[in-house]
Design an enzyme around this catalytic site. Sequence first.
Site, PDB file in Angstrom:
ATOM      1  N   CYS A 102       0.862  -1.119  -0.209  1.00 16.29           N
ATOM      2  CA  CYS A 102       0.075  -0.203  -0.016  1.00 16.29           C
ATOM      3  C   CYS A 102       0.939   1.351  -0.092  1.00 16.29           C
ATOM      4  CB  CYS A 102      -0.832  -0.070   1.129  1.00 16.29           C
ATOM      5  SG  CYS A 102      -2.065   1.522   1.410  1.00 16.29           S
ATOM      6  N   ARG A 236      -9.686  -4.672  -8.857  1.00 11.22           N
ATOM      7  CA  ARG A 236     -10.950  -4.030  -9.329  1.00 11.22           C
ATOM      8  C   ARG A 236     -11.848  -4.856 -10.279  1.00 11.22           C
ATOM      9  NH1 ARG A 236      -7.099   0.090 -11.524  1.00 11.22           N
ATOM     10  NH2 ARG A 236      -5.862  -1.347 -11.729  1.00 11.22           N
TER      11      ARG A 236
END
Length: 335
Positions: A102, A236
């Site tokens: 991240c 996604r």
Amino acid sequence: MTLPPPAAYADSLRLSVAPMMDWTDRHCRVFHRLLAPSARLYTEMVHANAVIHGDRQRLIGFDAVEHPLALQLGGSDPALLAQAAQIAQAWGYDEINLNCGCPSDRVQAGRFGACLMREPALVADCVAAMCAATALPVTVKCRLGVDDDDDYAVFAGFIDQVVGAGAAMVVVHARNAWLKGLSPKENREVPPLRYDWAYRLKQERPALPVVLNGGIASVEASLAHLQHTDGVMLGRAAYHDPYVLHQLEAALSGRPERARADLLQAYQPYVQAQLDQGLALKHMTRHILGLFHGQPGGRVFRQVLSEGAHRPGAGWELVEQASQRTDDQARRIAA
């Protein structure tokens, strides 16, 4: 550390859904489980401190149907991560995954996430501490490097250190993380993908389970990647076009695809149970908006749910209304 037999463990990694902040909550994961019964699911990242001191039922509670399920931890303190791993084992998780990918400013400020790729010895210490504290597989999700890193040997060295410390598997998001100048969203799109690094890692280390993540959006691409790696992790695409997840599950399992309407109906008992506990419909339906993505009437389905699910008292009948209007629109288009 007790691990499943290597072949069986690798087989269980063929399909997984990425941990995605604000998206892969427990309601999302139950829906994804219906779409892909064999997929390995991951929680949103939870910091080790939150696991230790926070509301555990809210933060790490899950439904039994979600197995196999991994808890993704954030942090860089070996002792805290070890304690959090013990808690995760007690709660019934199947895997502990350490976030080393991240790139957000907040995460960097806390000295965890992608910036840890510049501290492989610390990551190794964290992995070793968690392995000593739990019998669960401890795994790492990382990038290829950070900023302008462009040396495969450095990336491979990072992997070797964490695997040497006990990591059972690595998930490789096959692009760099740019720590300055890009938002987390841009960091998932702008840095170029280099699948060849993950392929090479697997080729050079055949005993190491390697799962590929990043930009994988179709069944065809997934099957091609599976010629080179042990697994693919959809991100996604699984959220915005969730039927792709179901199609890939069907392709890998040999089972026939189910109709979108059937999958939607299979979600109803869970949604109703949550409604009966006082939860608003919007918390469940926000994860199914893309079920009819690319299909005639798909925009109607999304619109009906987006406009109505937040209203007080909204129930499953709204989902049935959205489904019916989607069917009606599809018939008009086909006529």
